[in-house]
Design a protein around this motif. Structure first.
Motif, mmCIF file in Angstrom:
data_model
loop_
_atom_site.group_PDB
_atom_site.id
_atom_site.type_symbol
_atom_site.label_atom_id
_atom_site.label_comp_id
_atom_site.label_asym_id
_atom_site.label_seq_id
_atom_site.Cartn_x
_atom_site.Cartn_y
_atom_site.Cartn_z
ATOM 1 N N VAL A 257 21.638 7.911 99.763
ATOM 2 C CA VAL A 257 22.875 7.124 99.756
ATOM 3 C C VAL A 257 22.544 5.634 99.737
ATOM 4 N N ASN A 258 23.275 4.886 98.940
ATOM 5 C CA ASN A 258 23.170 3.420 98.930
ATOM 6 C C ASN A 258 24.574 2.847 99.042
ATOM 7 N N TYR A 259 24.921 2.440 100.253
ATOM 8 C CA TYR A 259 26.253 1.906 100.533
ATOM 9 C C TYR A 259 26.150 0.389 100.583
ATOM 10 N N TYR A 260 27.047 -0.312 99.878
ATOM 11 C CA TYR A 260 26.938 -1.756 99.760
ATOM 12 C C TYR A 260 28.317 -2.387 99.809
ATOM 13 N N ASN A 261 28.318 -3.692 100.044
ATOM 14 C CA ASN A 261 29.574 -4.434 100.089
ATOM 15 C C ASN A 261 30.255 -4.409 98.727
ATOM 16 N N LEU A 262 31.566 -4.517 98.755
ATOM 17 C CA LEU A 262 32.326 -4.429 97.513
ATOM 18 C C LEU A 262 32.028 -5.592 96.584
ATOM 19 N N ASN A 263 31.637 -6.758 97.128
ATOM 20 C CA ASN A 263 31.381 -7.912 96.256
ATOM 21 C C ASN A 263 30.116 -7.725 95.420
ATOM 22 N N THR A 264 29.305 -6.689 95.715
ATOM 23 C CA THR A 264 28.159 -6.374 94.858
ATOM 24 C C THR A 264 28.447 -5.205 93.928
ATOM 25 N N ARG A 283 31.401 0.312 98.733
ATOM 26 C CA ARG A 283 31.234 1.439 97.827
ATOM 27 C C ARG A 283 29.837 2.011 98.036
ATOM 28 N N TYR A 284 29.620 3.227 97.511
ATOM 29 C CA TYR A 284 28.278 3.786 97.598
ATOM 30 C C TYR A 284 27.935 4.509 96.309
ATOM 31 N N ARG A 285 26.660 4.581 96.056
ATOM 32 C CA ARG A 285 26.109 5.366 94.963
ATOM 33 C C ARG A 285 25.075 6.317 95.534
ATOM 34 N N LEU A 286 24.829 7.383 94.805
ATOM 35 C CA LEU A 286 23.766 8.314 95.143
ATOM 36 C C LEU A 286 22.610 8.118 94.175
ATOM 37 N N ASP A 287 21.409 8.383 94.625
ATOM 38 C CA ASP A 287 20.237 8.241 93.765
ATOM 39 C C ASP A 287 20.409 9.090 92.510
ATOM 40 N N GLY A 288 20.202 8.450 91.367
ATOM 41 C CA GLY A 288 20.315 9.162 90.095
ATOM 42 C C GLY A 288 21.726 9.301 89.576
ATOM 43 N N PRO A 290 25.001 6.976 88.555
ATOM 44 C CA PRO A 290 25.487 5.599 88.412
ATOM 45 C C PRO A 290 26.926 5.398 88.885
ATOM 46 N N LYS A 291 27.633 6.476 89.153
ATOM 47 C CA LYS A 291 29.037 6.358 89.524
ATOM 48 C C LYS A 291 29.188 5.837 90.945
ATOM 49 N N GLU A 292 30.262 5.060 91.160
ATOM 50 C CA GLU A 292 30.564 4.534 92.484
ATOM 51 C C GLU A 292 31.609 5.393 93.182
ATOM 52 N N TYR A 293 31.480 5.505 94.501
ATOM 53 C CA TYR A 293 32.432 6.255 95.314
ATOM 54 C C TYR A 293 32.807 5.407 96.529
ATOM 55 N N ASP A 294 33.985 5.703 97.073
ATOM 56 C CA ASP A 294 34.376 5.024 98.308
ATOM 57 C C ASP A 294 34.823 6.010 99.384
ATOM 58 N N ASP A 295 34.908 7.271 99.094
ATOM 59 C CA ASP A 295 35.339 8.275 100.059
ATOM 60 C C ASP A 295 34.102 8.998 100.599
ATOM 61 N N LEU A 296 33.754 8.711 101.841
ATOM 62 C CA LEU A 296 32.564 9.334 102.418
ATOM 63 C C LEU A 296 32.712 10.844 102.559
ATOM 64 N N GLN A 297 33.936 11.327 102.603
ATOM 65 C CA GLN A 297 34.153 12.759 102.770
ATOM 66 C C GLN A 297 33.598 13.561 101.601
ATOM 67 N N LEU A 298 33.432 12.899 100.450
ATOM 68 C CA LEU A 298 32.878 13.574 99.286
ATOM 69 C C LEU A 298 31.387 13.863 99.434
ATOM 70 N N LEU A 299 30.741 13.223 100.394
ATOM 71 C CA LEU A 299 29.292 13.354 100.510
ATOM 72 C C LEU A 299 28.851 14.777 100.807
ATOM 73 N N PHE A 300 29.669 15.524 101.548
ATOM 74 C CA PHE A 300 29.280 16.901 101.850
ATOM 75 C C PHE A 300 29.142 17.740 100.585
ATOM 76 N N ASN A 301 29.856 17.344 99.552
ATOM 77 C CA ASN A 301 29.770 18.052 98.278
ATOM 78 C C ASN A 301 28.752 17.421 97.346
ATOM 79 N N LEU A 302 28.607 16.086 97.400
ATOM 80 C CA LEU A 302 27.779 15.372 96.436
ATOM 81 C C LEU A 302 26.308 15.327 96.815
#
Length: 437
Positions: A257-264, A283-288, A290-302
């Motif tokens: 997981v790579n979670y970063y400020n929205l201004n980046t 927002r956050y991205r997962l390794d590999g 390129p899509k951005e996400y903002d709902d952490l609840q999706l992580l259990f699936n992603l």
């Protein structure tokens, strides 16, 4: 032989007045000006001592950008950060309000521990730091909430780079390119400084104000109500859940997981967050991916590195993240509300962690040397002026007298005349005019 040895001490030169007007005045004026110039020069260049002193400062002044004023220059050595060392953050040096009396450091809300310097390179235990601003991504988070005591522990890890790194004073081998930091907190054990209270109290409110203890009292499920996938053996036939059996719940996500400020972020601020309590500011991205996400609840699936367990006394731990492809909103009873609270708390922690780090600096001190110019004592000044000034002035005066003597003894100028009648030439010497000077 002995006579030649003592010859310089057995005779003296004969003095003679300059016969030409102006030579003596020129020598006198030149010697006075030279003497005054030598005195001023020696005062400015050798009349003071460079007195060093060592001080501890919270602002870095490197050899390339020293702190200068009318009477001193200050330069600092880089601060050596240690692996496993604990640091708070502060307002960066670029704010120009953090040195001297009454400095506004604006200390941070988390105690950060250094895990590694430049983790993709050769491992090192120390890194040279000059107070540069940080730019960070959050990489992992874990929360464990204990229902019986109403307490919790959490951990957050980040990876940071330095914004506009400065030249370090210990060589390039100590230069920091990437910095891994983590913070851990146990509610009933850790006693953090008072300047952390606001953020830490707000984290606690994410649990208490949103009613997680109320959820606890409703954790009552019969075996047929639990999805089989959340039970370790694949069957929940022998597992009954009641509040007195539930010890704790925890969630974790990280490593990819790579979670970063929205201004980046490169995408728009449109939100797909489904949490009714708190939505992430970043927002956050997962390794590999390129899509951005903002709902952490999706992580259990992603993510394969995200999950949750519920500890039930007398039976194995339940793993709700295995059911419904990680969609915890489909779990029975009050479980969806419990996870909504946990994800809201996790999102808030991510945002506060980056707010504590991005554009700020680690609070470290620097050993600095202040070079102060101080005038020598009067006796030292007098000795210096007499020794340095008179020696050069005497040599110069001797040279001026020698030049004056050579000029005074030059032959008089002559003019050549001719007699047309006799066809002869006459050399007429100008008569030297005697003058007493």
């Amino acid at each position: 032989m002995l006579r030649n040895v003592f010859k310089p001490f057995s005779e003296y030169p004969i003095t003679k007045k300059f016969e030409r007007k102006g030579i003596s005045f020129a020598i006198f004026g030149g010697s006075v000006l030279l003497f005054a110039g030598l005195v001023v020069f020696n005062l400015l260049t050798q009349g003071h001592d460079n007195v060093p002193s060592t001080v501890m400062l919270q602002t870095f002044y490197g050899p390339d950008e020293p702190l200068r004023n009318a009477s001193s220059t200050t330069t600092c050595q880089s601060s050596l950060l240690q692996v496993s060392g604990d640091y708070y953050t502060r307002r960066p040096s670029s704010a120009h309000v953090n040195s001297g009396a009454g400095a506004q450091l604006d200390p941070g809300s988390f105690k950060w521990t250094i895990n590694a310097f430049n983790p993709d390179e050769d491992y090192t235990l120390q890194g040279a730091y000059n107070g540069e601003e940080l730019s960070c991504n959050a990489t992992s988070l874990g929360i464990t909430y204990y229902f019986s005591g109403g307490t919790y522990i959490y951990g957050i890890c980040v990876q940071c780079t330095l914004v506009k790194p400065k030249t370090v004073t210990y060589g390039d081998t100590s230069k920091i390119r990437v910095l891994d930091l983590c913070t851990n907190y146990q509610r009933i054990v850790d006693n953090l400084p008072s300047f952390t209270d606001t953020t830490q109290n707000n984290i606690e409110k994410q649990f208490s104000d949103n009613g997680i203890q109320g959820v606890y009292t409703s954790l009552n499920f019969t075996p047929d109500q639990l999805p089989p996938a959340m039970c370790p053996s694949g069957s929940c036939a022998n597992i009954s859940v009641t509040p007195d059996k539930v010890d704790f719940v925890n969630i974790w996500f990280g490593d990819d997981v790579n979670y970063y400020n929205l201004n980046t972020s490169s995408q728009s601020e449109s939100s797909t967050c489904r949490n009714s309590i708190y939505c992430p500011k970043g927002r956050y991205r997962l390794d590999g991916d390129p899509k951005e996400y903002d709902d952490l609840q999706l992580l259990f699936n992603l993510s394969a590195h995200a999950g949750t367990v519920i500890s039930v006394l007398g039976s194995s731990q339940l793993e709700p993240s295995r059911a419904f492809n990680g969609n915890v909103s489909m779990l029975p009873g009050s479980l969806p509300r419990m996870y909504e609270i946990l994800f809201a708390a996790g999102s808030y922690m991510f945002d506060e962690a980056l707010r504590d780090l991005d554009g700020r600096a680690l609070a470290s001190s620097f050993v600095c040397t202040v070079q102060t110019w101080e005038w020598k004592s009067p006796w030292s000044l007098l000795a210096m002026l007499l020794g340095n000034t008179l020696s050069v002035w005497s040599v110069a005066l001797t040279v001026m007298i020698a030049l004056g003597s050579m000029l005074d003894n030059r032959p008089p100028s002559a003019t050549l005349t001719s007699d047309p009648k006799e066809g002869t030439y006459h050399l007429l010497l100008k008569e030297r005019q005697n003058s007493d000077i």
